[in-house]
Write a protein that holds these residues in place. Sequence first.
Motif, PDB file in Angstrom:
ATOM      1  N   THR B 232       0.843  -1.205   0.000  1.00 16.60           N
ATOM      2  CA  THR B 232       0.000   0.000   0.000  1.00 16.60           C
ATOM      3  C   THR B 232       0.875   1.251   0.000  1.00 16.60           C
ATOM      4  O   THR B 232       0.614   2.218  -0.726  1.00 16.60           O
ATOM      5  CB  THR B 232      -0.913   0.010   1.247  1.00 16.60           C
ATOM      6  N   GLU B 234       3.900   1.436  -1.025  1.00 13.12           N
ATOM      7  CA  GLU B 234       4.632   1.502  -2.289  1.00 13.12           C
ATOM      8  C   GLU B 234       3.796   2.206  -3.355  1.00 13.12           C
ATOM      9  O   GLU B 234       4.312   3.004  -4.154  1.00 13.12           O
ATOM     10  CB  GLU B 234       4.957   0.075  -2.731  1.00 13.12           C
ATOM     11  N   GLU B 235       2.512   1.932  -3.353  1.00  9.09           N
ATOM     12  CA  GLU B 235       1.615   2.596  -4.315  1.00  9.09           C
ATOM     13  C   GLU B 235       1.565   4.090  -4.033  1.00  9.09           C
ATOM     14  O   GLU B 235       1.542   4.909  -4.953  1.00  9.09           O
ATOM     15  CB  GLU B 235       0.207   2.021  -4.196  1.00  9.09           C
ATOM     16  N   GLU B 236       1.558   4.422  -2.770  1.00  5.11           N
ATOM     17  CA  GLU B 236       1.537   5.841  -2.386  1.00  5.11           C
ATOM     18  C   GLU B 236       2.805   6.536  -2.901  1.00  5.11           C
ATOM     19  O   GLU B 236       2.749   7.662  -3.415  1.00  5.11           O
ATOM     20  CB  GLU B 236       1.481   5.925  -0.863  1.00  5.11           C
ATOM     21  N   SER B 238       4.621   5.695  -5.477  1.00  5.88           N
ATOM     22  CA  SER B 238       4.622   5.796  -6.949  1.00  5.88           C
ATOM     23  C   SER B 238       3.831   7.010  -7.418  1.00  5.88           C
ATOM     24  O   SER B 238       4.007   7.482  -8.547  1.00  5.88           O
ATOM     25  CB  SER B 238       4.062   4.514  -7.554  1.00  5.88           C
ATOM     26  N   LYS B 239       2.958   7.518  -6.556  1.00  5.68           N
ATOM     27  CA  LYS B 239       2.132   8.664  -6.936  1.00  5.68           C
ATOM     28  C   LYS B 239       2.763  10.002  -6.538  1.00  5.68           C
ATOM     29  O   LYS B 239       2.211  11.063  -6.838  1.00  5.68           O
ATOM     30  CB  LYS B 239       0.745   8.548  -6.298  1.00  5.68           C
ATOM     31  N   ILE B 240       3.870   9.968  -5.856  1.00  2.00           N
ATOM     32  CA  ILE B 240       4.519  11.232  -5.448  1.00  2.00           C
ATOM     33  C   ILE B 240       5.103  11.893  -6.688  1.00  2.00           C
ATOM     34  O   ILE B 240       5.811  11.244  -7.484  1.00  2.00           O
ATOM     35  CB  ILE B 240       5.653  10.990  -4.407  1.00  2.00           C
ATOM     36  N   ASN B 241       4.843  13.193  -6.847  1.00  3.32           N
ATOM     37  CA  ASN B 241       5.415  13.945  -7.958  1.00  3.32           C
ATOM     38  C   ASN B 241       6.892  14.209  -7.651  1.00  3.32           C
ATOM     39  O   ASN B 241       7.206  14.883  -6.668  1.00  3.32           O
ATOM     40  CB  ASN B 241       4.646  15.263  -8.100  1.00  3.32           C
ATOM     41  N   LYS B 244       7.848  17.756  -7.069  1.00  2.00           N
ATOM     42  CA  LYS B 244       7.053  18.459  -6.054  1.00  2.00           C
ATOM     43  C   LYS B 244       7.946  19.465  -5.325  1.00  2.00           C
ATOM     44  O   LYS B 244       9.048  19.140  -4.890  1.00  2.00           O
ATOM     45  CB  LYS B 244       6.517  17.410  -5.070  1.00  2.00           C
TER      46      LYS B 244
END
Lengths: 144, 278
Positions: B232, B234-236, B238-241, B244
């Motif tokens: 879970t 890891e998915e978070e 992968s969504k980090i810009n 940013k």
Amino acid sequence: MTNEDVNLMEGDIITEENLDEGNKNTEAKQARLDTNSTEDPKMNPNTLKKKPLHAKLPKLITIFIIFVLLITSFTILAVISSKIPQEKIEDPDIFVTSPKPTAIISEELRQVYNRIDEYENKLRGLETSLKDYPPPKVDFALKF
Amino acid sequence: MPTDAKIGRIKKLASKTLVMAAALLAPLTVLILAANVNSQTPLETAQNDYSFQTVKYQEARAKYENSIANHQAFNTAVSKNDAYLKAKDLAVQINNVYISYLLLVDQRSNLYDWGKGRYFKNEEHTKIEAQIKMLEELRLEAQALDTLEAAKPYLEKLKKHVEGKTLPSAYMLLVKTDMSQLFETKYDFEQTSSQLESYLEKRVTNENRPIYTNWQSLAAGALEKIDVAIKTKEEEVSKINPNKQIKANQNSYDFNTDSQRKLFTGTQDIFREIIGSI
């Protein structure tokens, strides 16, 4: 012998007696002085206090210097060793065993225990994370 | 009263003793200090350097504040020159702080085996090295500042770079290091469990088989929870810009893996308990 001669002689005798007494006093004094200065120098109150100090002063200074240096070096070592991170030493778990004589631990079991110990060390590493490395606190503002 | 000769002898003896003691202690002290320096790990060295640069920055900031207060009070060419020199030092030192911070974060990533996860350490190292090089170039620009007035736009440019490039790179490396740490610990849990099973399987009797079976399900259950939690997270990640922006005055990052780490707590007891039981 005339009376004048007798008087003169008496005067001489008296004078000689006086002189003798004076000489005796002088000799006695001299004898006392000689006794104090030559036979027992330690009894001279002037040297009595200072001579042991003269003998001991260099040694005292040396001992004091060595003592100070030892304390300084010990302090340096203590400060440096305190900066070295201490290994955490934990008491080993105590296993309740039977009253029978225990067998010698096998090599395989030893390896299993070592593996568990290594794993436990890894778990300790989880105590540090990204939270321990926040961004630097820097102010870019320049007042003119 | 001691005679002059005696005083002279005392002085000679004292000085000889001092010289001997110094001759003995000096190499000893050098050896001890050298051993202390050599005994530091690369991470400790990086940490010390970062702390040092931070202190130097604070000193440079204080000196600049003093110099600009002086200039505002006296407004002379000398006071302005002094303020300019302090501003230049401050700009250089800010670069040093961020360079040492990146080196520290990079060293931390070396503690863990990235091979058990989804990220590649070499890729992240390359990005950090590129960021360090950019800061070094910016530092050269700071050293080349020629007026007090030029310092302000330079620092604005530096701030923009730090917020847009430096801190995001550091942040991503820290995030991936944390994740790699979790992957590695999970792998160790699996390996330890597997080794223990191999050992116990040969020694389980009919009498203690229920204990062993229950232990197996306990270990498998713990591993499954850890696996789900890490995936879970890891998915978070992968969504980090990766671009940013991170504000320079931010006190902390908004990423943490506390709940995933907590799942590992007590797992070593699962292993120790079953050895005692079988």
